[in-house]
Design a protein around this motif. Structure first.
Motif, PDB file in Angstrom:
ATOM      1  N   ALA A  37       0.861  -1.184   0.000  1.00  0.00           N
ATOM      2  CA  ALA A  37       0.000   0.000   0.000  1.00  0.00           C
ATOM      3  C   ALA A  37       0.892   1.226   0.000  1.00  0.00           C
ATOM      4  O   ALA A  37       1.871   1.286   0.760  1.00  0.00           O
ATOM      5  N   ILE A  38       0.568   2.186  -0.853  1.00  0.00           N
ATOM      6  CA  ILE A  38       1.387   3.389  -0.915  1.00  0.00           C
ATOM      7  C   ILE A  38       0.556   4.620  -0.556  1.00  0.00           C
ATOM      8  O   ILE A  38      -0.630   4.701  -0.845  1.00  0.00           O
ATOM      9  N   ASN A  39       1.208   5.555   0.089  1.00  0.00           N
ATOM     10  CA  ASN A  39       0.647   6.879   0.359  1.00  0.00           C
ATOM     11  C   ASN A  39       1.292   7.867  -0.607  1.00  0.00           C
ATOM     12  O   ASN A  39       2.464   7.726  -0.957  1.00  0.00           O
ATOM     13  N   TYR A  40       0.512   8.849  -1.025  1.00  0.00           N
ATOM     14  CA  TYR A  40       1.069   9.903  -1.877  1.00  0.00           C
ATOM     15  C   TYR A  40       0.328  11.203  -1.602  1.00  0.00           C
ATOM     16  O   TYR A  40      -0.787  11.202  -1.074  1.00  0.00           O
ATOM     17  N   ALA A  42       2.522   3.341 -10.226  1.00  0.00           N
ATOM     18  CA  ALA A  42       3.267   2.498  -9.286  1.00  0.00           C
ATOM     19  C   ALA A  42       2.433   1.303  -8.870  1.00  0.00           C
ATOM     20  O   ALA A  42       2.928   0.164  -8.821  1.00  0.00           O
ATOM     21  N   VAL A  43       1.160   1.538  -8.582  1.00  0.00           N
ATOM     22  CA  VAL A  43       0.264   0.438  -8.214  1.00  0.00           C
ATOM     23  C   VAL A  43       0.117  -0.534  -9.381  1.00  0.00           C
ATOM     24  O   VAL A  43       0.078  -1.760  -9.188  1.00  0.00           O
ATOM     25  N   ALA A  44       0.048  -0.013 -10.606  1.00  0.00           N
ATOM     26  CA  ALA A  44      -0.057  -0.880 -11.780  1.00  0.00           C
ATOM     27  C   ALA A  44       1.161  -1.801 -11.881  1.00  0.00           C
ATOM     28  O   ALA A  44       1.022  -2.989 -12.202  1.00  0.00           O
ATOM     29  N   GLU A  45       2.345  -1.263 -11.597  1.00  0.00           N
ATOM     30  CA  GLU A  45       3.556  -2.092 -11.638  1.00  0.00           C
ATOM     31  C   GLU A  45       3.538  -3.148 -10.541  1.00  0.00           C
ATOM     32  O   GLU A  45       3.970  -4.287 -10.741  1.00  0.00           O
ATOM     33  N   ILE A  46       3.054  -2.767  -9.366  1.00  0.00           N
ATOM     34  CA  ILE A  46       2.951  -3.719  -8.260  1.00  0.00           C
ATOM     35  C   ILE A  46       2.006  -4.865  -8.630  1.00  0.00           C
ATOM     36  O   ILE A  46       2.317  -6.040  -8.429  1.00  0.00           O
ATOM     37  N   LYS A  47       0.852  -4.523  -9.188  1.00  0.00           N
ATOM     38  CA  LYS A  47      -0.118  -5.545  -9.578  1.00  0.00           C
ATOM     39  C   LYS A  47       0.399  -6.406 -10.726  1.00  0.00           C
ATOM     40  O   LYS A  47       0.090  -7.607 -10.805  1.00  0.00           O
ATOM     41  N   ALA A  48       1.193  -5.805 -11.616  1.00  0.00           N
ATOM     42  CA  ALA A  48       1.756  -6.566 -12.733  1.00  0.00           C
ATOM     43  C   ALA A  48       2.726  -7.638 -12.242  1.00  0.00           C
ATOM     44  O   ALA A  48       2.979  -8.621 -12.952  1.00  0.00           O
ATOM     45  N   LEU A  49       3.241  -7.467 -11.033  1.00  0.00           N
ATOM     46  CA  LEU A  49       4.130  -8.453 -10.427  1.00  0.00           C
ATOM     47  C   LEU A  49       3.342  -9.553  -9.704  1.00  0.00           C
ATOM     48  O   LEU A  49       3.931 -10.426  -9.070  1.00  0.00           O
ATOM     49  N   GLY A  50       2.010  -9.470  -9.782  1.00  0.00           N
ATOM     50  CA  GLY A  50       1.169 -10.480  -9.167  1.00  0.00           C
ATOM     51  C   GLY A  50       0.870 -10.232  -7.707  1.00  0.00           C
ATOM     52  O   GLY A  50       0.394 -11.129  -6.997  1.00  0.00           O
ATOM     53  N   ARG A  51       1.114  -9.002  -7.248  1.00  0.00           N
ATOM     54  CA  ARG A  51       0.886  -8.666  -5.849  1.00  0.00           C
ATOM     55  C   ARG A  51      -0.300  -7.721  -5.712  1.00  0.00           C
ATOM     56  O   ARG A  51      -0.674  -7.026  -6.670  1.00  0.00           O
ATOM     57  N   LYS A  52      -0.876  -7.650  -4.532  1.00  0.00           N
ATOM     58  CA  LYS A  52      -1.909  -6.661  -4.258  1.00  0.00           C
ATOM     59  C   LYS A  52      -1.262  -5.292  -4.122  1.00  0.00           C
ATOM     60  O   LYS A  52      -0.172  -5.150  -3.573  1.00  0.00           O
ATOM     61  N   GLY A  53      -1.967  -4.273  -4.614  1.00  0.00           N
ATOM     62  CA  GLY A  53      -1.466  -2.912  -4.499  1.00  0.00           C
ATOM     63  C   GLY A  53      -2.609  -1.930  -4.347  1.00  0.00           C
ATOM     64  O   GLY A  53      -3.668  -2.105  -4.947  1.00  0.00           O
ATOM     65  N   VAL A  85      -7.165   1.957   5.557  1.00  0.00           N
ATOM     66  CA  VAL A  85      -7.391   1.510   4.178  1.00  0.00           C
ATOM     67  C   VAL A  85      -6.457   0.356   3.830  1.00  0.00           C
ATOM     68  O   VAL A  85      -6.861  -0.619   3.177  1.00  0.00           O
ATOM     69  N   ALA A  86      -5.207   0.446   4.275  1.00  0.00           N
ATOM     70  CA  ALA A  86      -4.242  -0.616   3.988  1.00  0.00           C
ATOM     71  C   ALA A  86      -4.660  -1.929   4.636  1.00  0.00           C
ATOM     72  O   ALA A  86      -4.564  -2.996   4.018  1.00  0.00           O
ATOM     73  N   VAL A  87      -5.133  -1.857   5.872  1.00  0.00           N
ATOM     74  CA  VAL A  87      -5.587  -3.069   6.563  1.00  0.00           C
ATOM     75  C   VAL A  87      -6.780  -3.677   5.833  1.00  0.00           C
ATOM     76  O   VAL A  87      -6.864  -4.897   5.655  1.00  0.00           O
ATOM     77  N   ASP A  88      -7.684  -2.828   5.387  1.00  0.00           N
ATOM     78  CA  ASP A  88      -8.858  -3.318   4.664  1.00  0.00           C
ATOM     79  C   ASP A  88      -8.455  -3.977   3.346  1.00  0.00           C
ATOM     80  O   ASP A  88      -9.015  -5.006   2.950  1.00  0.00           O
ATOM     81  N   ALA A  89      -7.469  -3.380   2.659  1.00  0.00           N
ATOM     82  CA  ALA A  89      -7.070  -3.876   1.340  1.00  0.00           C
ATOM     83  C   ALA A  89      -6.132  -5.079   1.412  1.00  0.00           C
ATOM     84  O   ALA A  89      -6.224  -5.996   0.583  1.00  0.00           O
ATOM     85  N   LEU A  90      -5.235  -5.070   2.386  1.00  0.00           N
ATOM     86  CA  LEU A  90      -4.188  -6.097   2.443  1.00  0.00           C
ATOM     87  C   LEU A  90      -4.390  -7.107   3.572  1.00  0.00           C
ATOM     88  O   LEU A  90      -3.746  -8.159   3.582  1.00  0.00           O
TER      89      LEU A  90
END
Length: 253
Positions: free
Chosen positions: A33-36, A46-57, A76-81
């Motif tokens: 999870a990233i903050n910006y 950045a999230v697209a690259e993370i997901k392209a690696l097969g990980r949640k982002g 939000v991170a806890v909910d998502a990850l």
């Protein structure tokens, strides 16, 4: 895959060191999870690259200077990850300015983002880790500027020294919970923060000449040290500070 199964949070991750670290952690198996702050396009890519690696982002916008941002980012991170195992507190600014006429607003904004923002993020992440009861790792992106001064950084260097001190104190406060706290001290890394300052080729050449490894750092140079401190390879490392500067600090001759 040193971070396989870990949930990593990175602040200030739409560009520069934060972005490189976030994607690097995903390459090592982490969900991220990233903050910006403002760069929505950078965060989304950045999230697209993370997901392209097969990980949640997931990307969460928010100004770290606001304490509420820390609470919402963690939620939000806890909910998502599903939880938080690692926090990399990276968000920071450095608006270069002379000391004698430093605007109060510039000084206070730098303090709020770099030091106050990190404090509240670390506190929120630590509380979540304590609730989970499985320990964790917190990494603050300090700087070589925690150890040396800078003529146009009198507002910035104290914040980086503060981050180093914060990791030392939280290492003591959180050790009983199995939470490790460490600081990384990058040297001169080519990012948006110093792009204009290093546009002067004479200055850039001089800076490179002061570095034993002969080059300025790239954001990707921070990935390995971050992954190490976040991983179980560093399970007995806490309260430590690791210079990642190409040898610049020790080159005093």
């Amino acid at each position: 895959m040193l971070l396989e199964g870990k949930r990593v949070l990175v602040t200030g991750a739409s560009a520069g060191i934060g972005r490189a670290v976030a994607i690097g952690c995903a390459r090592h198996g982490a969900d991220v999870a990233i903050n910006y702050g403002r760069d929505t396009a950078g965060a989304e890519s950045a999230v697209a690259e993370i997901k392209a690696l097969g990980r949640k982002g997931v990307a969460v916008q928010g100004d770290v200077a606001d304490p509420e941002t820390a609470r919402s980012f963690i939620a939000v991170a806890v909910d998502a990850l599903g939880g938080v195992d690692v926090l990399v507190s990276n968000a920071g600014i450095c608006p270069f300015h002379a000391f004698l006429d430093m605007p109060v607003e510039t000084f206070e904004r730098t303090m709020r983002v770099n030091l106050h923002g990190a404090y509240f993020m670390v506190q929120a992440a630590a509380n979540q880790m304590v609730r989970q009861g499985q320990g964790g790792a917190i990494i603050a992106m300090s700087s070589i500027s925690a150890l040396v001064g800078g003529e146009y950084q009198t507002h910035y260097t104290p914040t980086k020294a503060g981050l180093l001190s914060l990791m030392q104190s939280t290492a003591i406060a959180l050790g009983k919970h199995g939470i490790r706290c460490n600081a990384l001290l990058p040297g001169t890394i080519l990012t948006e923060i110093n792009k204009d300052d290093l546009a002067d080729q004479t200055k850039r050449t001089y800076m490179e000449s002061r570095i034993p490894l002969g080059r300025l750092g790239q954001p990707e140079d921070m990935v390995g040290p971050t992954v190490f401190l976040a991983s179980d390879l560093a399970q007995y490392v806490t309260g430590a500070a690791l210079l990642v500067d190409g040898g610049a600090f020790v080159n005093l001759q």
